[in-house]
Structures are given as C-alpha cells and as structure tokens.
Design a protein around this motif. Structure first.
Motif, PDB file in Angstrom:
ATOM      1  N   PRO A 586       0.777  -1.182  -0.098  1.00  0.00           N
ATOM      2  CA  PRO A 586       0.004  -0.124   0.005  1.00  0.00           C
ATOM      3  C   PRO A 586       0.942   1.338  -0.081  1.00  0.00           C
ATOM      4  N   HIS A 587       0.422   2.271  -0.665  1.00  0.00           N
ATOM      5  CA  HIS A 587       0.909   3.584  -0.786  1.00  0.00           C
ATOM      6  C   HIS A 587       2.117   3.600  -1.282  1.00  0.00           C
ATOM      7  N   SER A 588       2.628   2.582  -2.124  1.00  0.00           N
ATOM      8  CA  SER A 588       3.886   2.667  -2.974  1.00  0.00           C
ATOM      9  C   SER A 588       3.886   3.502  -4.259  1.00  0.00           C
ATOM     10  N   GLY A 589       2.741   4.048  -4.386  1.00  0.00           N
ATOM     11  CA  GLY A 589       2.504   5.148  -5.572  1.00  0.00           C
ATOM     12  C   GLY A 589       3.137   6.383  -5.472  1.00  0.00           C
ATOM     13  N   GLN A 590       3.310   6.742  -4.155  1.00  0.00           N
ATOM     14  CA  GLN A 590       4.022   7.844  -3.748  1.00  0.00           C
ATOM     15  C   GLN A 590       5.380   7.675  -2.643  1.00  0.00           C
ATOM     16  N   CYS A 591       6.302   8.592  -2.615  1.00  0.00           N
ATOM     17  CA  CYS A 591       7.421   8.292  -1.986  1.00  0.00           C
ATOM     18  C   CYS A 591       7.127   8.779  -0.622  1.00  0.00           C
ATOM     19  N   ASN A 592       8.180   9.138   0.331  1.00  0.00           N
ATOM     20  CA  ASN A 592       7.720   9.274   1.694  1.00  0.00           C
ATOM     21  C   ASN A 592       7.289  10.907   1.644  1.00  0.00           C
ATOM     22  N   HIS A 593       7.436  11.617   0.874  1.00  0.00           N
ATOM     23  CA  HIS A 593       6.994  12.998   0.883  1.00  0.00           C
ATOM     24  C   HIS A 593       5.933  13.427  -0.051  1.00  0.00           C
ATOM     25  N   GLY A 594       5.261  12.469  -0.661  1.00  0.00           N
ATOM     26  CA  GLY A 594       3.913  12.679  -1.482  1.00  0.00           C
ATOM     27  C   GLY A 594       4.397  12.617  -2.820  1.00  0.00           C
ATOM     28  N   ARG A 595       5.513  12.635  -3.480  1.00  0.00           N
ATOM     29  CA  ARG A 595       5.706  12.790  -4.715  1.00  0.00           C
ATOM     30  C   ARG A 595       5.366  11.389  -5.278  1.00  0.00           C
ATOM     31  N   PRO A 596       4.992  11.393  -6.637  1.00  0.00           N
ATOM     32  CA  PRO A 596       4.951  10.068  -7.137  1.00  0.00           C
ATOM     33  C   PRO A 596       6.274   9.295  -7.330  1.00  0.00           C
ATOM     34  N   THR A 597       6.223   7.810  -7.362  1.00  0.00           N
ATOM     35  CA  THR A 597       7.198   6.828  -7.597  1.00  0.00           C
ATOM     36  C   THR A 597       7.234   6.337  -8.836  1.00  0.00           C
ATOM     37  N   TYR A 598       6.329   6.431  -9.535  1.00  0.00           N
ATOM     38  CA  TYR A 598       6.161   6.175 -11.149  1.00  0.00           C
ATOM     39  C   TYR A 598       5.259   7.056 -11.708  1.00  0.00           C
ATOM     40  N   VAL A 599       5.547   6.815 -13.246  1.00  0.00           N
ATOM     41  CA  VAL A 599       4.513   7.444 -14.099  1.00  0.00           C
ATOM     42  C   VAL A 599       4.109   6.476 -15.318  1.00  0.00           C
ATOM     43  N   GLU A 600       2.824   6.379 -15.526  1.00  0.00           N
ATOM     44  CA  GLU A 600       2.325   5.676 -16.427  1.00  0.00           C
ATOM     45  C   GLU A 600       1.891   6.406 -17.622  1.00  0.00           C
ATOM     46  N   LEU A 601       2.428   6.003 -18.737  1.00  0.00           N
ATOM     47  CA  LEU A 601       2.013   6.695 -20.033  1.00  0.00           C
ATOM     48  C   LEU A 601       1.231   5.640 -21.095  1.00  0.00           C
TER      49      LEU A 601
END
Length: 613
Positions: A586-601
């Motif tokens: 869970p929550h792996s879509g953002q880093c510890n500061h709320g920035r995204p960890t991945y981008v889907e195109l």
C-alpha cells in the motif's frame, strides 16, 4: 492619552438601563448573522433549500453590495405569513421544544429580519393554493403586504446592503473579492445538495448578466450524484483521482470522496467538510483529515477531500454560533477516529495507484515547443512491409570483413510471460542508472527506483515498529519543565497519546511536569524545547503530531539509507521484483514526501506525441 473608561464618582449620575427598540436589536443581530454579502447569500440560499427547492438562481450586482436576488421553486409562503417571516425568532423549521434535534439549515429565525434591518428587502412568494403576495422592509420599517404576480416559489430581493449601517460598508472588500466569496458559498452548498440545480449570475449593469457558476441537478444514488456534481465544482482531475469513502461505525457514517496523496495541493482550498449536509469549518474535523494523510504528504502539502459526516442530530450541537459554521460533538473522539480510520483504509485500498495528473504533466513536458509553421504528415502509420524496406534502405553498408552490419539494439533477458499483464508491467530497461522502463499491455511505466524502494523500506520499518512498539529510553534524571497551569493541564490531557509515541510525562506539582522517558529512536532530545513545540501545535491544530513526525522522519532517513541508491545498475530480475513488491505494498505510488514513484503513459498518448493520432 488616557483610553480607560471614566470612573464613576459619587456625584455622577447613575447610568440608566434601557430597553433597546426593535430596529436597534435587529441591527445588532445583523452584525452577527450578516458579516458581508456572502453571508446574506448563504442565509437566503439555505432558506431556499429548506423550502424544498429543486432549482435556485442567485443574481448579484457589484459584488452583492447593491443587489442580491434569490429565486427558488420551493413551497413558498402565503401572504399572511410574510409579516411573521420578518419578525425575529419566527421560523417554520422548529417548534422550540427540542433544540438538539435540528434537521434543517436554518432554525433561528434571525436572517430575514436582520437583512431587513440593514438593507432594502423585498419578499415575493406564492404557496400552493394561495395567491402570490409581496412585502417590503427597509431599514427595519415594514410596508403592508400587497398582491403580486408569481407562478410558484419565492423571490427575495435585497438591495443596498448596509445602507442603514453605512459604517459597515467601509469594511467590505472590492467587488471582485466579494463576488468570489459569494461564489465559494454557492459552490459549498452545491456540493452539499448535489440533486439541486444552482445558477449564479452577475447582473451588474442590468440585462441578463453573466453566468458565474452553474450546476444542473444530478440524478442517481448519492455517490453518483455527488461524483457528477464534484466534476462540475472541483473539475475532472479531482474526480479522476478521488477515492470513494463510505464507512460506518458507532452510529456515525462518513461518506464522500478523498483524493490520492499524489493529487495534493499547495493550500487547503480543496478541503470541504459537512456535518449532516451542513457546510462547517470545524478545526477538529479538518485536523483529523490532516492526520489521515500525515504519513503521505510533506508538511507544506495539503490533501483534497469532500467529506460528509452523518450523525444523529442529538449527538451534535449546531446551535453554537449564529452563522452556524461551528458545531460541537457529544463524542468528538468518535467522530475524529472515524475520519482518520476511514480515510486511511481507503488510501491503503488504493495500493500502488498514483494520480493521473502526474502522467498529464509528464506528457506536457514531452511536447515540443510549437514551430513557426504547422507540421504536415504524409502518412499516419506505415505498414510493416514499408517499415522493413525503409529500415533496409537506411541501414549502413556492410563493412569489409563483417558478414553484416552490427546491430544497435539490446534486449533485456526475457521476463516472465505474464508480467506484462501486471499493473506495473515487465521491466525492459534501466536508464541513467535510476529509472526503470516497464512495458504494460496498454503503454509503459517509468519508475524512480530509489523513491520506490525508499517507500517500500519505510513501510517495512513502520510495520515492524507497529508490531514491537516504540521503544522508550528512561532518563537518568527526569527533566522538569515549568509551564502555566493551563498548559500543563492541556499537555497532560494528551499524555496517553504521547506515551504511545514513547514520550512519558507526569505531573510534578503546580504547573510543572516531569519528562521521564523519550523515544529511543530520537537519541538525545531537548525535552523542554520539544514540550513547548508540542504545546504550540496543540494550540494551533487541536492535536499534536510532532513526536510522531520526528519518529517517522528518522524512519524515513533509515529507509533512504537502506534503499536502492540512484546510480546502481539493476538486473532484470531485480527490477521485476521491485515492480511486484510495489504492486503488493500500500501507498507505494508515492514516496515518503507525497511525490509520485512512477509515471504511467498510455500508448495512445505516446503515439499522439509523435503525430500518429
């Protein structure tokens, strides 16, 4: 200069107690109820909602200073009711026997007489089975009821607001600012009542005016109606990145939508809380919203949410302030806990999902600068044989001593066949020793390997701490902190919560407290400074997350040092293992500061970048 009140001497006359006249009473009451034009709009629109209206139109001129007109198709009023409606404390909402069972927006019976005391108010209304009638009151002086022409509902027209109290006009802001405040009021009420149609027009200068805001009635169940209404009020981006909230516990229900952490905002402008459909500005409820997102956002980012807390009216007091924006709960901790657990459950259920706006921003960054002349494409998509012939024609000539030209293509080891069908796809390459490129069925995913692994390690450390607890270190000599009696009491009221974080406090007589244990993970702590910082946060927010924030900051630093570093080359199986763990965490879509960890195109968007679509 002596600003103190003059002292009464024995020879001075004794001040006489007087009964204020009705006009003065109404003007004083208006100061509490009607602060600015937006306050008047709020009271009138809420009355329209209480009347059962399905469509409400609001016309304003000069920011509401010269004209506010509210038209509705509700039940209306009979001619005999109009003088009574302009009397203070006259209302059809309650009978006065039970002030704890209030199910309407209005109930005080103060709005209309207050508006009539400070402006020129005209009410035209028609109830079913009665003739239409109109009444006018200006500066508290009421004219007789007259016949009127109206098909149904009510039209309330308020002109020259505060003409009877001109000093109040000096405190109003610009027409633009007042108009924006009115728009904000209408937007909040439109979210509270998604099945009602709202139209707001600026009619400054006369004629039909300009439509500022419009929201047509929506159908379906509550969530369908609210979803459609939020798309109009907050935009398509919010609803595309919002999670449905529907939890119930202890006789309370929380419903609405909350956005993903990666859809955070720079301020709290997209935080809307309602209690039984009533818009409120409650510090405790907004604080609970902040706590729910605490572990996913940096302190300068704010979550976006629209939440409605449904509770038995007898368990919440809305009769706290004339503006009715504040409420008091009989069990405040139950309401707070429901918001925190409900939101955290929804965020955990979102898994590795990240905001779609991240991909939009990425695509926007990829788009080239516009050229001086439009590009012209000779073909949309060449056939495979055409591509093969073109590649063969462009291939370099064979070098003597070589059987064929060297290939410039490198392939990663073949992944598991089914990996491409997984949400984050199959790893195909690593670029700049930090970004993993993965192929999915419908496009590609770009993963920041360090940020993603940092979140995974952080979640593991949090699970371990939740299982084993937060170790506390006893101070050899307890640190005594002198406080005022009020501050000491406030701090000790939260002692149990702080103890779970490893900070153990005890009363030490008077206003002093003794700090006996501190969280071991923080090392050496300046207890006095920490206590004062916690008190500042309690005064500002109503709760304190300072100790938890410091502990989780340490865990975050540990996660950073224990994660895959930028610059490290990863094998295909390592990259795929990272993708699979992200999907399961869970929550792996953002880093510890709320920035995204991945981008889907999406493939369609990529092709559009190259003019293929």
């Amino acid at each position: 200069m002596n600003l103190s009140a003059p002292k009464m001497t024995g020879s001075a006359p004794r001040p006489q107690i007087r009964q204020l006249d009705e006009a003065a009473i109404n003007r004083i009451a208006a100061g509490e109820v009607v602060e600015r034009p937006a306050s008047a709009v709020k009271e009138l629109v809420e009355n329209a909602l209480d009347s059962g209206a399905s469509r409400i139109t609001v016309d304003v001129a000069d920011g509401g200073k010269t004209l506010i007109r509210v038209t509705d198709d509700g039940c209306g009023m009979a001619g005999d009711d109009l003088p009574l409606a302009l009397s203070r404390h006259a209302t059809s909402k309650i009978d006065g026997s039970d002030l704890l069972n209030i199910r309407s927006f209005g109930f005080r019976g103060e709005a209309l007489p207050s508006l009539g005391a400070v402006g020129r108010l005209t009410i035209t209304s028609r109830a079913h089975g009665h003739e239409a009638a109109t009444i006018t009151v200006a500066g508290g002086r009421m004219a007789p009821v007259k016949p009127a022409a109206l098909t149904r509902g009510t039209v309330i027209e308020l002109r020259d607001l505060f003409f009877a109290t001109p000093a109040r006009l000096k405190f109003l802001r610009s027409d633009r600012a007042e108009s924006q405040a009115i728009t904000d009021v209408i937007r909040r009420l439109a979210m509270a009542e998604p099945t009602v149609g709202f139209t707001l027009r600026d009619v400054t200068g006369g004629a039909e005016g300009r439509v500022i805001f419009r929201a047509d009635p929506t159908g379906g169940d509550f969530f369908d109606a609210l979803h459609a209404r939020l798309a109009v009020v907050l935009g398509a981006d919010f609803v595309a990145n919002a999670l449905k909230i529907d939890v119930e516990r202890d006789g309370m229900r929380l419903s609405g939508y909350a956005a993903l952490p990666t859809y955070s905002r720079g301020s709290s402008v997209q935080q809307f809380v309602f209690v039984n459909g009533r818009p409120v500005l409650d510090r405790m409820l907004l604080g609970a919203l902040r706590v729910a997102y605490f572990d996913f956002l940096s302190r300068d980012r704010h979550p976006a949410a629209v939440l409605n807390l449904i509770v038995d009216p007898e368990r919440v007091d809305v009769n706290v302030h004339p503006a009715k924006a504040e409420v008091r709960f009989r069990e405040p901790e139950a309401a707070r806990s429901l918001i925190i657990t409900g939101l955290r459950t929804a965020l955990s259920g979102a898994g590795h999902r990240a905001s779609s706006t991240v991909a939009d921003a990425t695509l926007a960054a990829f788009r080239p600068e516009p050229a001086s002349a439009p590009r012209i494409y000779q073909m949309d998509r060449p056939s495979q044989p055409s591509l093969s012939r073109a590649f063969a024609f462009q291939a370099p000539l064979p070098t003597p001593g070589f059987a064929e030209a060297p290939s410039a293509r490198a392939e990663a080891p073949a992944p598991e066949p089914e990996a491409i069908h997984r949400p984050l796809g199959a790893a195909r390459a690593q670029i700049h020793e930090n970004y993993i490129i993965a192929q999915t069925e419908t496009g590609l995913v770009i993963v920041d390997q360090h940020a993603a692994h940092e979140r995974l390690v952080y979640e593991r450390l949090k699970r371990q701490m939740a299982e084993t607890g937060i170790p506390a270190q006893a101070l050899l000599i307890p640190e005594i902190v002198d406080l005022s009696a009020t501050d000491a009491t406030c701090l000790l009221d939260h002692a149990e919560t702080l103890a779970r974080m490893g900070l153990v406090l005890e009363p030490f007589g008077g206003g002093a407290i003794a700090v006996r244990e501190t969280p071991a993970i923080l090392g050496t702590v300046n207890a006095t400074a920490l206590i004062h910082d916690i008190l500042d946060e309690l005064a500002d927010q109503g709760d304190s997350l300072l100790v938890q924030a410091r502990i989780e900051a340490v865990l975050s630093r540990m996660a950073c040092h224990g994660s895959v570093r930028s610059g490290r080359q990863m094998r295909a199986e390592e990259m795929n293992a990272l993708l699979r763990e992200m999907e399961a965490t869970p929550h792996s879509g953002q880093c510890n500061h709320g920035r995204p960890t991945y981008v889907e195109l999406k493939l369609a968007d990529i092709e559009r970048l190259f003019g293929r679509r």
